[in-house]
Design an enzyme around this catalytic site. Structure first.
Site, PDB file in Angstrom:
ATOM      1  N   GLY A  46       0.838  -1.194   0.000  1.00  0.00           N
ATOM      2  CA  GLY A  46       0.000   0.000   0.000  1.00  0.00           C
ATOM      3  C   GLY A  46       0.869   1.238   0.000  1.00  0.00           C
ATOM      4  O   GLY A  46       2.008   1.205   0.461  1.00  0.00           O
ATOM      5  N   GLN A  51       3.223  10.053   1.190  1.00  0.00           N
ATOM      6  CA  GLN A  51       4.527   9.379   1.259  1.00  0.00           C
ATOM      7  C   GLN A  51       5.428   9.751   0.090  1.00  0.00           C
ATOM      8  O   GLN A  51       6.643   9.575   0.156  1.00  0.00           O
ATOM      9  CB  GLN A  51       4.344   7.850   1.267  1.00  0.00           C
ATOM     10  CG  GLN A  51       3.713   7.336   2.544  1.00  0.00           C
ATOM     11  CD  GLN A  51       3.565   5.837   2.497  1.00  0.00           C
ATOM     12  OE1 GLN A  51       2.579   5.315   2.004  1.00  0.00           O
ATOM     13  NE2 GLN A  51       4.559   5.126   3.009  1.00  0.00           N
ATOM     14  N   CYS A  93       6.161  -0.108   7.089  1.00  0.00           N
ATOM     15  CA  CYS A  93       5.785   1.027   6.252  1.00  0.00           C
ATOM     16  C   CYS A  93       6.979   1.420   5.385  1.00  0.00           C
ATOM     17  O   CYS A  93       8.107   1.454   5.879  1.00  0.00           O
ATOM     18  CB  CYS A  93       5.384   2.194   7.157  1.00  0.00           C
ATOM     19  SG  CYS A  93       4.939   3.674   6.262  1.00  0.00           S
ATOM     20  N   LEU A  94       6.717   1.720   4.115  1.00  0.00           N
ATOM     21  CA  LEU A  94       7.818   2.097   3.210  1.00  0.00           C
ATOM     22  C   LEU A  94       8.524   3.366   3.676  1.00  0.00           C
ATOM     23  O   LEU A  94       9.702   3.558   3.387  1.00  0.00           O
ATOM     24  CB  LEU A  94       7.291   2.289   1.775  1.00  0.00           C
ATOM     25  CG  LEU A  94       6.700   1.055   1.092  1.00  0.00           C
ATOM     26  CD1 LEU A  94       6.320   1.383  -0.341  1.00  0.00           C
ATOM     27  CD2 LEU A  94       7.648  -0.120   1.140  1.00  0.00           C
ATOM     28  N   HIS A 135      -4.145   1.632   7.843  1.00  0.00           N
ATOM     29  CA  HIS A 135      -2.772   2.157   7.818  1.00  0.00           C
ATOM     30  C   HIS A 135      -2.650   3.280   6.778  1.00  0.00           C
ATOM     31  O   HIS A 135      -2.090   4.344   7.071  1.00  0.00           O
ATOM     32  CB  HIS A 135      -1.819   0.993   7.495  1.00  0.00           C
ATOM     33  CG  HIS A 135      -0.379   1.366   7.365  1.00  0.00           C
ATOM     34  ND1 HIS A 135       0.601   0.882   8.206  1.00  0.00           N
ATOM     35  CD2 HIS A 135       0.267   2.183   6.484  1.00  0.00           C
ATOM     36  CE1 HIS A 135       1.769   1.401   7.852  1.00  0.00           C
ATOM     37  NE2 HIS A 135       1.596   2.181   6.800  1.00  0.00           N
ATOM     38  N   GLU A 136      -3.189   3.048   5.583  1.00  0.00           N
ATOM     39  CA  GLU A 136      -3.036   4.029   4.496  1.00  0.00           C
ATOM     40  C   GLU A 136      -3.891   5.274   4.729  1.00  0.00           C
ATOM     41  O   GLU A 136      -3.447   6.390   4.466  1.00  0.00           O
ATOM     42  CB  GLU A 136      -3.380   3.397   3.135  1.00  0.00           C
ATOM     43  CG  GLU A 136      -2.518   2.206   2.729  1.00  0.00           C
ATOM     44  CD  GLU A 136      -1.019   2.451   2.812  1.00  0.00           C
ATOM     45  OE1 GLU A 136      -0.585   3.607   2.668  1.00  0.00           O
ATOM     46  OE2 GLU A 136      -0.286   1.476   3.041  1.00  0.00           O
ATOM     47  N   HIS A 139      -2.255   7.663   6.962  1.00  0.00           N
ATOM     48  CA  HIS A 139      -1.263   8.522   6.288  1.00  0.00           C
ATOM     49  C   HIS A 139      -1.908   9.829   5.806  1.00  0.00           C
ATOM     50  O   HIS A 139      -1.284  10.894   5.874  1.00  0.00           O
ATOM     51  CB  HIS A 139      -0.672   7.819   5.058  1.00  0.00           C
ATOM     52  CG  HIS A 139       0.505   6.934   5.355  1.00  0.00           C
ATOM     53  ND1 HIS A 139       1.670   7.408   5.904  1.00  0.00           N
ATOM     54  CD2 HIS A 139       0.709   5.606   5.144  1.00  0.00           C
ATOM     55  CE1 HIS A 139       2.537   6.401   6.026  1.00  0.00           C
ATOM     56  NE2 HIS A 139       1.974   5.308   5.580  1.00  0.00           N
TER      57      HIS A 139
HETATM   58 ZN    ZN Z   1       2.801   3.387   5.601  1.00  0.00          ZN
END
Ligand code: ZN
Length: 176
Positions: A46, A51, A93-94, A135-136, A139
């Site tokens: 995701g 991000q 998380c990236l 989670h997304e 963000h």
């Molecule tokens: Zn993330």
């Protein structure tokens, strides 16, 4: 298609809330294509627009991660309609590389969102997809999974994050 540059914790911009998308044009479609490309390049499931330094309410998800169009989920301006139950897994998380941590999440969620043409749809999810959606969407509200962890764990990660940033800088210089 392009792989976009990610923002990394503790970049304060990751704590900024994103604004709704109002124009459903070719630029948005291109951005979403690049978001998928960026997510796959880093083996993510995701990615949210903040991000990649774009503060718009856009999320891409593919929990199967086999790059098949039928598994790709695009959510523009997503909102929760309902949440029930509790669950939790070790999340990553990236934007927070090298850290995993358990976060309490709702077990089942219903989300309303728009697609790339601006049409509204609803999605019911449980399991990994439900967790990924939470989670997304976090963000988009400037919240990261690391914010739910203990201050001790966060502080320990800060020193690791500094080392990782140096390493990225070094690799970038080598490529130039
Ligand atoms: Zn993330």
């Amino acid at each position: 298609m392009a792989i976009l540059e990610l923002l990394y914790y503790p970049d304060e911009k990751l704590h900024q809330a994103s604004s709704p998308v109002t124009e459903f044009n070719d630029e948005l479609k291109k951005l979403v294509t690049d978001m998928f490309e960026t997510m796959y390049a880093d083996e993510g499931i995701g990615l949210a627009a903040p991000q990649i330094n774009v503060f718009k309410r856009i999320v891409v998800i593919d929990v199967v991660n086999e790059r098949k169009p039928e598994d790709q989920l695009v959510l523009i301006n997503p909102e929760f309609i309902s949440k029930e139950g509790t669950t939790g897994i070790d999340e990553g998380c990236l934007s927070v590389p090298g850290l995993r941590g358990k976060v309490e999440r709702a077990e089942k969620v219903t989300v309303k969102a728009q697609n790339l043409n601006g049409e509204f749809f609803e999605i019911n999810a449980d399991g990994l997809l439900a967790i990924c959606l939470q989670h997304e969407i976090d963000h988009l509200n400037g919240k990261l999974f690391i914010d739910y962890l203990s201050p001790l764990k966060r502080n320990m990660y800060r020193s690791k994050a500094k080392l990782l940033a140096k390493e990225r800088e070094r690799q970038k210089k080598q490529q130039d």
